[in-house]
Design a protein around this motif. Structure first.
Motif, PDB file in Angstrom:
ATOM      1  N   THR A   1       0.760  -1.190   0.048  1.00 25.29           N
ATOM      2  CA  THR A   1      -0.077   0.058  -0.090  1.00 25.29           C
ATOM      3  C   THR A   1       0.870   1.085  -0.073  1.00 25.29           C
ATOM      4  O   THR A   1       0.663   2.204  -0.646  1.00 25.29           O
ATOM      5  CB  THR A   1      -0.899   0.069   1.268  1.00 25.29           C
ATOM      6  N   MET A   2       2.211   1.443   0.807  1.00 23.90           N
ATOM      7  CA  MET A   2       2.886   2.227   1.005  1.00 23.90           C
ATOM      8  C   MET A   2       3.715   2.639  -0.468  1.00 23.90           C
ATOM      9  O   MET A   2       3.872   3.755  -0.827  1.00 23.90           O
ATOM     10  CB  MET A   2       3.750   2.129   1.921  1.00 23.90           C
ATOM     11  N   ILE A   3       3.976   1.409  -1.242  1.00 23.02           N
ATOM     12  CA  ILE A   3       4.405   1.747  -2.236  1.00 23.02           C
ATOM     13  C   ILE A   3       3.524   2.207  -3.487  1.00 23.02           C
ATOM     14  O   ILE A   3       4.067   3.275  -4.123  1.00 23.02           O
ATOM     15  CB  ILE A   3       4.857   0.334  -2.993  1.00 23.02           C
ATOM     16  N   SER A   4       2.201   1.956  -3.320  1.00 25.70           N
ATOM     17  CA  SER A   4       1.373   2.586  -4.392  1.00 25.70           C
ATOM     18  C   SER A   4       1.228   3.976  -3.768  1.00 25.70           C
ATOM     19  O   SER A   4       1.034   4.902  -4.737  1.00 25.70           O
ATOM     20  CB  SER A   4       0.097   1.741  -4.308  1.00 25.70           C
ATOM     21  N   ILE A   5       1.027   4.434  -2.497  1.00 21.33           N
ATOM     22  CA  ILE A   5       0.616   5.966  -2.300  1.00 21.33           C
ATOM     23  C   ILE A   5       1.946   6.575  -2.535  1.00 21.33           C
ATOM     24  O   ILE A   5       2.128   7.637  -2.979  1.00 21.33           O
ATOM     25  CB  ILE A   5       0.438   5.918  -0.525  1.00 21.33           C
ATOM     26  N   GLY A   6       3.304   5.933  -2.375  1.00 22.68           N
ATOM     27  CA  GLY A   6       4.375   6.563  -2.647  1.00 22.68           C
ATOM     28  C   GLY A   6       4.434   7.032  -4.017  1.00 22.68           C
ATOM     29  O   GLY A   6       5.067   8.130  -4.314  1.00 22.68           O
TER      30      GLY A   6
ATOM     31  N   ASN B   1      10.816   3.972   1.754  1.00 20.86           N
ATOM     32  CA  ASN B   1       9.558   4.647   1.385  1.00 20.86           C
ATOM     33  C   ASN B   1       8.331   4.750   2.291  1.00 20.86           C
ATOM     34  O   ASN B   1       7.761   5.807   2.180  1.00 20.86           O
ATOM     35  CB  ASN B   1       9.066   3.596   0.158  1.00 20.86           C
ATOM     36  N   THR B   2       8.161   3.864   3.317  1.00 22.93           N
ATOM     37  CA  THR B   2       7.063   3.970   4.292  1.00 22.93           C
ATOM     38  C   THR B   2       7.274   5.165   5.245  1.00 22.93           C
ATOM     39  O   THR B   2       6.385   6.159   5.341  1.00 22.93           O
ATOM     40  CB  THR B   2       7.109   2.580   4.960  1.00 22.93           C
TER      41      THR B   2
ATOM     42  N   VAL C   1       6.276   8.241   3.106  1.00 19.98           N
ATOM     43  CA  VAL C   1       5.113   8.395   2.868  1.00 19.98           C
ATOM     44  C   VAL C   1       4.342   8.975   4.082  1.00 19.98           C
ATOM     45  O   VAL C   1       3.425   9.847   4.083  1.00 19.98           O
ATOM     46  CB  VAL C   1       4.500   7.159   2.631  1.00 19.98           C
ATOM     47  N   VAL C   2       4.689   8.686   5.310  1.00 21.80           N
ATOM     48  CA  VAL C   2       3.975   9.214   6.549  1.00 21.80           C
ATOM     49  C   VAL C   2       4.554  10.487   6.625  1.00 21.80           C
ATOM     50  O   VAL C   2       3.644  11.561   6.909  1.00 21.80           O
ATOM     51  CB  VAL C   2       4.696   8.394   7.729  1.00 21.80           C
ATOM     52  N   VAL C   3       5.624  11.018   6.102  1.00 22.07           N
ATOM     53  CA  VAL C   3       6.203  12.270   6.297  1.00 22.07           C
ATOM     54  C   VAL C   3       5.141  13.244   5.195  1.00 22.07           C
ATOM     55  O   VAL C   3       4.675  14.376   5.627  1.00 22.07           O
ATOM     56  CB  VAL C   3       7.596  12.531   5.774  1.00 22.07           C
ATOM     57  N   LYS C   4       4.865  12.703   3.921  1.00 23.68           N
ATOM     58  CA  LYS C   4       4.219  13.538   3.199  1.00 23.68           C
ATOM     59  C   LYS C   4       2.844  13.708   3.424  1.00 23.68           C
ATOM     60  O   LYS C   4       2.024  14.722   3.353  1.00 23.68           O
ATOM     61  CB  LYS C   4       4.289  12.898   1.676  1.00 23.68           C
ATOM     62  N   ILE C   5       2.168  12.777   3.847  1.00 23.29           N
ATOM     63  CA  ILE C   5       0.833  12.962   4.409  1.00 23.29           C
ATOM     64  C   ILE C   5       0.759  13.758   5.449  1.00 23.29           C
ATOM     65  O   ILE C   5      -0.436  14.551   5.349  1.00 23.29           O
ATOM     66  CB  ILE C   5       0.316  11.422   5.064  1.00 23.29           C
ATOM     67  N   ALA C   6       1.582  13.602   6.425  1.00 23.22           N
ATOM     68  CA  ALA C   6       1.606  14.522   7.609  1.00 23.22           C
ATOM     69  C   ALA C   6       1.816  15.979   7.035  1.00 23.22           C
ATOM     70  O   ALA C   6       1.303  16.998   7.625  1.00 23.22           O
ATOM     71  CB  ALA C   6       2.752  14.188   8.731  1.00 23.22           C
TER      72      ALA C   6
END
Length: 470
Positions: free
Chosen positions: A31-36, A180-181, A184-189
């Motif tokens: 999921t994180m790969i796809s969101i990333g 990447n995980t 992704v957490v940083v970009k959503i925040a």
């Protein structure tokens, strides 16, 4: 028109020249790969180009692009669970519509993944400039931050981020997924922070008129913003490195698309409320500019720029990952040189493949402007997505008894709608984009007949069988 049986595609999964890919990715990492691969450039960079086309109604453009992606995502989810291999839509086409169509699909994916890496890297440089100027007062000189024709000689920051991503990928799929995980957490925040701060600057008058350029503008912006959804299919390229691909890949594709669409619409709604839509065309890093205007302080815009630098870097990382795995599958089938399928026994990654793709994307990012790249990438992606929708219909007809871990509801109506929406979105692009796409397709077809048609694994087997008969 020769096809590769689904069972054979699955049986060959993971095998490369000199080694095997390693199954190490969980559902959340997929999921994180796809969101990333998806969440980044569209909202941080392309939003500034789309708002002048649609005005405040850019929110509707995001919804239209998201719905188009949704219908295709449903088809991807079914096929990813049924044929869990690295080749994504290339492999699905090979099993359902034959080698030539599979090659064309793979050629479109090279455009989608390889060229979008370059386009994303260009956007990364814009936010890096914003970050450096806000923290240490340094502005990257135009001659080394812009491509030729836009006031520069070479886009060094764009080249740099591609080489950094290459370093992560050479370390292995599991290590890349962990990095990447975190990103992704940083970009959503960062996007949630933007919404919280920019919400205080919303002015009702900025939403009027809501659709100043009519439905045509909304449609044109939607076609451009489809670039923002490129990447949700990245999980489907990890089919041979997922721990439980039949169960986890459909879930990862659908969950990532849901999260990304909600964030896109929320950020777009707040952004056009906080800044008059006519001002977006003059802002390179639009979201950072809004933060600065709303608060009157540079701190918040610098913080957002830092988040964007990390966010866009993760897009480069995951999209390059997808590109290497598609070339890996095409190489294993003999359609591109065997070098691309050579796997390192130490890291379990296709090293030569990764280095070649990285150098190609890096050079492209350094010398080609963003706009032309983004639109050419989008049209190639839509074409590949249309083939995936068609593949679902064909496989349901030819192999109705095949076990499927996820099924598209109301098939063949749903994939047919996805197919039609892709064609409709393709029709929204300008003539110059079609000319780029047409040229790319001509080169691809020539390469297939000159190289792939005779060197493909199936062609070699047919030739050997014919010699034995004689």
């Amino acid at each position: 028109m020769r096809r590769k049986p689904v069972e054979r595609l699955i049986a060959e999964g993971g095998q490369g020249e000199g080694g095997r890919l390693r199954r190490s990715l969980s559902m959340w990492q997929l999921t994180m790969i796809s969101i990333g691969a998806t969440l980044g450039t569209g909202i941080f960079v392309v939003l500034g180009e789309a708002v002048p086309k649609a005005g405040p109604a850019v929110v509707i453009s995001f919804v239209i692009a998201g719905l188009t992606a949704l219908f295709s995502a449903l088809s991807y989810a079914e096929l990813a669970g049924t044929i869990p291999v690295s080749g994504s839509s290339y492999s699905y086409a090979y099993a359902t519509m034959g080698e030539l169509i599979a090659w064309i699909c793979g050629w479109c994916l090279i455009l989608e993944y390889g060229v979008s890496v370059a386009a994303v890297a260009v956007g990364w440089g814009q936010y890096l400039n914003e970050l450096l100027s806000g923290t240490i007062g340094l502005t990257i000189p135009g001659w080394m931050a812009n491509p030729p024709g836009q006031g520069g000689y070479l886009n060094i920051p764009a080249l740099l981020v591609v080489l950094l991503a290459m370093g992560f990928l050479l370390g292995g799929a599991k290590e890349s997924a962990r990095a990447n995980t975190i990103m992704v957490v940083v970009k959503i925040a960062s996007l949630i922070l933007f919404c919280a701060v920019a919400f205080t600057g919303i002015r009702a008058g900025n939403y009027k008129p809501f659709m100043p350029l009519g439905l045509g503008g909304v449609s044109a912006a939607g076609a451009s913003l489809f670039f923002s959804y490129i990447g949700f299919d990245a999980a489907s390229t990890a089919g041979e490195e997922a721990k439980n691909p039949k169960r986890d890949m459909p879930r990862a594709i659908m969950l990532s698309l849901l999260i990304v669409t909600v964030l896109y619409c929320l950020v777009a709604l707040v952004a056009v409320g906080a800044m008059p839509w006519k001002n977006f065309g003059n802002a390179d890093a639009a979201l950072a500019q809004i933060m600065k205007d709303v608060t009157g302080q540079s701190f918040w815009s610098v913080l957002l720029a830092a988040g964007a630098v990390i966010a866009i870097a993760s897009v480069v990382l995951t999209v390059m990952y997808g590109q290497t795995r598609i070339l890996f599958s095409m190489s294993r089938d003999g359609l591109v040189p065997k070098l691309f399928a050579k796997v390192s026994p130490r890291s379990g990654t296709p090293v030569a493949n990764t280095v070649i793709v990285s150098l190609f994307c890096g050079v492209l990012a350094a010398v080609v402007p963003l706009g032309a790249l983004a639109d050419a990438t989008s049209i190639g992606t839509l074409f590949a997505f249309s083939l995936v929708n068609a593949a679902v219909i064909v496989l349901r007809r030819t192999r109705p008894d095949m076990p499927r871990s996820f099924k598209v509801a109301f098939s063949p109506i749903t994939p047919a709608i996805g197919f039609a929406l892709c064609l409709w979105m393709m029709g929204s692009f300008e003539t110059i984009t079609w000319e780029y796409f047409g040229g790319w397709m001509i080169v691809g077809v020539v390469l297939y007949f000159a190289y792939g048609m005779r060197r493909s694994q199936l062609a070699q087997e047919e030739s050997r069988a014919a010699r034995l008969e004689k």
